[in-house]
Motif scaffolding. Structure first.
Motif, PDB file in Angstrom:
ATOM      1  N   ARG A 126       0.867  -1.190   0.000  1.00  0.00           N
ATOM      2  CA  ARG A 126       0.000   0.000   0.000  1.00  0.00           C
ATOM      3  C   ARG A 126       0.897   1.231   0.000  1.00  0.00           C
ATOM      4  N   ASN A 151      -3.085   0.002  -3.687  1.00  0.00           N
ATOM      5  CA  ASN A 151      -3.196  -1.076  -2.703  1.00  0.00           C
ATOM      6  C   ASN A 151      -3.071  -2.408  -3.440  1.00  0.00           C
ATOM      7  N   GLU A 172      -6.490   2.530  -5.171  1.00  0.00           N
ATOM      8  CA  GLU A 172      -7.405   2.690  -4.041  1.00  0.00           C
ATOM      9  C   GLU A 172      -8.121   4.031  -4.085  1.00  0.00           C
TER      10      GLU A 172
END
Length: 386
Positions: free
Chosen positions: A4, A27, A32
């Motif tokens: 991430r 991510n 994301e």
């Protein structure tokens, strides 16, 4: 690097709009979010890009070769991997490896390689584009006329069966060699049918679009042209809204003024999309290669057979983007869409490619302010750094 992370320091184009002072949060293998640069959540590793811009990775639906190999000459998984790797430094993160009309044995080997590459999840491999053999000899281009033939029941069944093994399958056909009812059957099975290498007229081409064809291969090249009483396949591609059309933006295949006219006139929702029609030369300094046993010569930015016939293009995707932006005069956002969002839409992949949104593929191209490629990520993995 953490699974991430956030790319910071660059202006971000999400496929629709620009974001300044923002961060692209990745991510794993998906995007994301796009967040304000100063509002990253805990657990996200910031990665400074050093400026420039970030855009969705380019999607090329017509790639014959790269890195010194052609799928026709080396129809195996290793060649597919080589071709995908060769195009990544030019911003292409998803492509359809293309087989030019060839023998049944070569075609079978290429199909086997494509299905295996899909199983192995080769980075950048999106599927196959079978360009022929069901074309028109009158508009054969560099295709070997001895290998062009009508589509049979067995061919149709093989294409439908292959579609189940590939994320995307596109085939270029000419109405002269394929019954319109076959297009309906192929489209219903999820095969993307493109019209090309054809001398067909507007009425027939439109009937094939109604039947399920949704793409036209390399607009203006190897097809009937726009006339005062017959719009030809080129005119059909522009006039019929359900058709998207690839275009080779190298200044050799299509004059810039012709491109401008087509872009102004194109009826939607289908769009004109950038394709490279690239050959083995991309990423190399080679001066010639072979296609179906014939030598193709690289000179002055073009690839030609001994008789002068154009044989694909010596073009990469970032060069095509720069051409339509700087020479044709499109806004940068539209040039980027032509290389990413629009081709993704043309092949039914816009839910995951061609834009940044929650859950879309983390396929990213980093560009300098001069539009040179600075970095490329496929599925969140960095595969190229300048």
């Amino acid at each position: 690097m953490s699974d991430r992370f956030a790319l910071t320091g660059a202006r971000i184009f999400d496929g629709d709009d620009w974001h300044d002072n923002a961060a692209l949060v990745v991510n794993g293998d998906v995007v994301e979010a796009i967040l304000p640069a100063g509002a990253l959540p805990s657990g996200v590793t910031p990665v400074d890009t050093g400026g420039g811009l970030l855009a969705p990775g380019f999607v090329d639906i017509q790639v014959n070769g790269g890195g010194g190999v052609m799928l026709n000459d080396h129809p195996d998984v290793a060649s597919i991997e080589t071709i995908c790797r060769a195009h990544a430094p030019f911003g292409t993160t998803a492509l359809l490896v293309t087989l030019i009309t060839d023998t049944p044995a070569i075609t079978t080997a290429a199909i086997t390689a494509g299905t295996e590459a899909a199983r192995e999840k080769v980075a950048g491999f999106l599927g196959l584009h079978l360009e022929g053999p069901h074309l028109s000899i009158a508009r054969k281009g560099a295709h070997d006329p001895a290998l062009i033939r009508p589509m049979t029941d067995a061919d149709q069944a093989a294409l439908i069966g292959l579609r189940r093994d590939l994320p995307v399958l596109l085939t270029t056909i000419a109405p002269e060699s394929v019954d319109v009812s076959r297009v309906t059957a192929l489209a219903k099975a999820g095969v993307i049918v493109s019209l090309g290498h054809s001398d067909t007229g507007y009425e027939t081409a439109n009937a094939f679009a109604v039947a399920g064809a949704t793409v036209v291969t390399h607009l203006f090249n190897a097809m009937s042209q726009i006339g005062n009483r017959e719009p030809g396949l080129a005119g059909t591609a522009i006039d019929v809204g359900s058709l998207s059309a690839g275009i080779i933006a190298d200044g050799i295949h299509v004059h810039p003024a012709t491109m401008i006219l087509a872009l102004r006139a194109k009826q939607g929702p289908g769009k004109i999309v950038l394709v490279t029609d690239a050959m083995a030369t991309i990423g190399t300094d080679m001066t010639s290669f072979t296609l179906n046993g014939r030598t193709v010569y690289r000179k002055d930015g073009s690839l030609r057979l001994a008789d002068g016939t154009l044989a694909g293009a010596d073009l990469d995707m970032i060069s095509a983007v720069r051409f339509v932006h700087r020479v044709v005069g499109l806004e940068l956002a539209e040039a980027l869409r032509m290389a990413s969002l629009y081709p993704a839409q043309a092949i039914g992949q816009a839910h995951r490619l061609g834009r940044f949104a929650n859950g879309t593929a983390a396929d990213i191209v980093g560009l300098t302010d001069e539009l040179d490629v600075s970095g490329v990520w496929i599925g969140g993995e960095k595969v190229f750094a300048a």
